[in-house]
Design an enzyme around this catalytic site. Structure first.
Site, short mmCIF file in Angstrom:
data_model
loop_
_atom_site.label_atom_id
_atom_site.label_comp_id
_atom_site.label_asym_id
_atom_site.label_seq_id
_atom_site.Cartn_x
_atom_site.Cartn_y
_atom_site.Cartn_z
N HIS A 1 1.93 -9.14 -2.93
CA HIS A 1 0.87 -8.05 -2.98
C HIS A 1 1.45 -6.60 -3.04
O HIS A 1 2.13 -6.03 -2.08
CB HIS A 1 -0.03 -8.31 -1.66
N ASP B 1 0.82 -1.23 -0.29
CA ASP B 1 0.02 0.10 0.05
C ASP B 1 0.79 1.10 0.02
O ASP B 1 2.07 1.06 0.11
CB ASP B 1 -0.97 -0.12 1.20
N ASP C 1 1.45 -17.73 -3.17
CA ASP C 1 2.06 -16.77 -3.85
C ASP C 1 1.28 -16.06 -4.92
O ASP C 1 1.17 -16.28 -6.03
CB ASP C 1 3.30 -17.33 -4.74
N GLU D 1 2.34 -10.27 1.31
CA GLU D 1 2.75 -8.77 1.12
C GLU D 1 4.11 -8.61 1.21
O GLU D 1 4.86 -9.57 1.91
CB GLU D 1 2.04 -8.11 1.91
#
Ligand code: 9MR
Length: 723
Positions: A644, A338, A692, A701
């Site tokens: 991620h 993020d 994965d 992540e």
């Protein structure tokens, strides 16, 4: 359901039952009935507020939107298989009779549609059934209800949403490849060389070490280990430590089973130690990431500098109602997949880079500051430290975090993030993190950058005083648009900050405020920092009396002994053995951090067992584990490469890059907190709870505090090559 609609829908219902008789009926939707009261993993567009009311999801569809997709309710990462029929069913009612669309299609360009149907909804609840055949195979399909484009606002309620179809069981058929599990990067010439063989056989078996021409260069017998609780398998152990040859393309063989190939030699950790640190440049905010350093594929524009559509980090207001000012908090590293920047996590990562410098010295990096006469690892840490200092409010307290108002979707380049960003209120924990890292910064940069060292010490001093005056300001759990990094116990942060301030200044008042010690049960993490007090003191023996120093060494060695015992007790040697038998979010960072404690014990005692324990822990991260997975991108035949991440999102958009080499995946996590893990990992043994898959943020992540642990331990391993 009315009698009439039941009659009309009867043929479709029968068709589903007929299909049921033919093959498996796998449900692909999560939380389709809202019975728990939770909405996740369903989402609605920003203009479409929604609640769970009476066990249904009810959304306020706005009037006066243009396109049907301007107001949506959706669920992502739904798997579909090419050529397979799918049946979508749901109950719906609305506050007025209208139409909307029910859509199943891949979520990024080029979009491929499985079905796109008009739904005639009325005020009475009806069940709708639609079918379609998938023209593609994708794990990233989106099921959505698209209700935009109308002029009158209304309420739309949905329930019992189901998508049935496909022949692959949820999560797929898991294939872990060879039962011979090795470090897929390799082994140091003079380091420990062990492997694991998965088998129910309990008698010793013959193993062979093959070179790249398939010649047998060593052989021996396996040793039975028995059941390995964390993986749920029986294993035997292979020790080929006597072999001293070097080269590439070795394999271990048991019968006709061959391991993945690996190298043996000095210098094998050098490229990884460099890549693990260059992760940080790749994830810098507020600076263009240039092709000359990262290659054309991973180059990108600067993120969050106030250039549209970014709202920028150059003048970020406080979350409404929490304070009246804005701060320039540009720079730093994005936390993970993020675009949030969180002080407690960023500070731990920066601290680990500074500690790495004190342990292992510099590493040559491909970064803009290279050649500026300051060690490159310190240049990289400074990028984050400058940001941490900007997060300090005039009061001396430090804002806990800055992130988007709402979670953004994937993929998304940082420079394309259109969300409003806010400063979230200061916390005692964040303030003490700045005190701790500020103090360490002042000591480490004193020789290299006096101005920075001075700014760091002033900020640390101010933060310490502010924390003493505000000792119980806690960051709350929950929230939207970013991680919580909540913490309601800060005695450990006080103690760590005191230890760093004492280490730097020698002032007795700080020494008296050190109240915690390293404990095996706690280790250390962004939330639990008490053990870092001991690791801070270990760097300044001259500040302690001989007796105090001896006690410190005995303490750290005692913790390392516990980790060593945990490592030896497991079939896939690894120093992480959670007392509750459940792997945590980011378990790989616990492996690396515990290895760091063993490596520190080695540098304090010179006892080879600690060095070997630290090195053997890397075997686990690089493939000698329950699922034959190298969790580090670019290292090993079966490496994680779909982590991620909003920019390294090749698996969602082929024009984007995959993660940079040297990126560590979070790793197995028993919690299964994301929909992809919930779909694919039900009932998994702890050490196998990993996919994965870019959608599995709770197992896959990347994060700055995990890569800092990897960088630290691989730099240590590289320094041991001639040992
Ligand atoms: O690493 C964090 C882990 O310890 C927590 O259990 C988890 C849930 O709160 O959050 C992890 O941190 C994530 C953060 O909240 C948001 N950015 C990505 C981080 C790594 O997954």
């Amino acid at each position: 359901m009315t009698t009439l609609t039941a009659f009309l829908l009867l043929p479709a219902t029968l068709a589903v039952q007929a299909a049921a008789a033919d093959g498996p009926q796998y449900e692909r939707i999560l939380n389709g009935n809202f019975d728990s009261g939770a909405k996740t993993p369903w989402w609605t567009s920003g203009n479409t507020p929604s609640t769970i009311t009476d066990g249904r999801l009810c959304a306020q569809i706005p009037g006066s939107t243009v396109n049907v997709w301007d107001s949506m309710i959706g669920q992502d990462d739904v798997p579909v298989e090419n050529g397979q029929p799918y049946t979508l069913r749901f109950e719906a009612s609305a506050s007025l009779a209208t139409t909307f669309r029910a859509v199943v299609q891949t979520s990024s360009q080029p979009m491929v549609t499985v079905m796109n149907k008009t739904v005639d909804v009325t005020t009475g609840t009806q069940t709708f059934t639609f079918t379609g055949t998938s023209p593609t195979t994708s794990d990233h399909t989106q099921v959505s209800f698209q209700a935009g484009g109308g002029s009158t606002p209304y309420t739309l309620c949905l329930d019992d949403i189901s998508l049935v179809g496909g022949v692959v069981p949820p999560g797929g058929v898991r294939d872990f490849g060879s039962p011979v599990r090795v470090n897929q990067l390799g082994y140091l010439q003079n380091g420990p060389k062990r492997a694991t063989y998965v088998t129910d056989e309990t008698n010793p078996l013959s193993w062979r070490l093959l070179d790249d021409a398939d010649g047998i260069v060593a052989q021996g017998k396996t040793k039975s280990h028995g059941a390995d609780a964390m993986s749920g398998t029986n294993v035997q152990l292979i020790d080929f430590g006597q072999y001293r040859g070097t080269g590439d393309g070795y394999r271990l063989a048991v019968g006709d089973q061959l391991s993945e190939p690996f190298a043996i030699g000095n210098g094998i950790y050098k490229p990884l130690a460099q890549d693990a640190l260059e992760y940080f440049y790749n994830n810098r905010s507020g600076i263009p990431i240039e092709a000359q350093y990262v290659g054309a594929e991973r180059a990108r524009d600067a993120g969050h500098l106030g250039v549209a559509p970014n709202k920028g980090d150059t003048s970020v207001p406080c979350f409404p109602g929490t304070c009246a000012y804005s701060l320039d908090v540009r720079g730093g590293w994005y936390d993970a997949g993020d675009h949030g920047k969180y002080v407690v996590n960023g500070a731990l990562a920066a601290w680990q880079l500074l500690d790495q410098y004190e342990q292992s010295g510099d590493e040559t990096l491909r970064i803009p500051e290279a050649g500026n006469k300051i060690p490159d690892v310190l240049d990289e840490a400074k990028w984050e430290i400058d940001f941490l200092l900007r997060m300090q409010a005039p009061s001396g307290m430090v804002h806990h975090k800055i992130h988007d108002e709402k979670w953004t979707g994937l993929p998304l380049k940082p420079a394309a993030d259109p969300q409003q960003r806010y400063l979230y209120p200061p916390s005692t924990a964040a303030t003490l993190n700045v005190a701790a890292v500020g103090a360490r910064c002042a000591r480490v940069y004193a020789k290299w950058d006096k101005a920075l060292a001075g700014r760091c010490l002033a900020a640390a001093d101010k933060a310490w005083k502010a924390a003493l005056a505000n000792p119980a300001v806690y960051a709350p759990d929950g929230g939207e648009g970013g991680g919580a990094y909540d913490d309601i116990k800060v005695t450990d942060e006080f103690s760590w900050a005191a230890a760093e301030l004492f280490a730097t200044t020698g002032k007795q008042a700080y020494k008296k405020a050190i109240t915690t010690q390293l404990k095996a049960s706690d280790g250390f993490s962004w939330q639990e920092t008490g053990g870092l007090a001991d690791l801070a003191l270990a760097r300044v023996p001259w500040r302690l009396s001989p007796v105090e120093y001896l006690r410190l060494v005995v303490r750290i060695a005692g913790v390392a002994d516990k980790y060593l015992a945990d490592l030896r007790s497991q079939g896939y040697a690894n120093p992480y053995l959670p007392a509750d038998g459940k792997y945590m979010w980011g378990s790989n960072s616990a492996v690396a951090s515990n290895a760091m404690v063993m490596a520190t014990a080695y540098s304090l005692t010179w006892l080879p067992k600690y060095r070997d324990g630290a090195l053997e822990s890397l075997d686990y991260l690089l493939g000698r584990n329950a699922i034959n997975q190298s969790y580090v991108t670019g290292y090993g035949e079966r490496d994680s490469h779909n982590q991620h991440h909003r920019f390294w999102a090749k698996s969602l958009d082929p024009t984007l890059p995959s993660p940079a080499p040297g990126s560590l995946a979070g790793g197995p996590n028993s919690g299964l907190q994301d929909p992809v893990a919930q779909r694919g990992l039900q009932g998994c043994a702890p050490a196998t709870c990993y996919l994965d898959n870019i959608g599995s943020y709770s197992t896959n992540e990347v994060a700055v505090n995990w890569n800092s642990a990897l960088a630290w331990i691989t730099a240590f391993a590289d320094s041991q090559q001639y040992g």
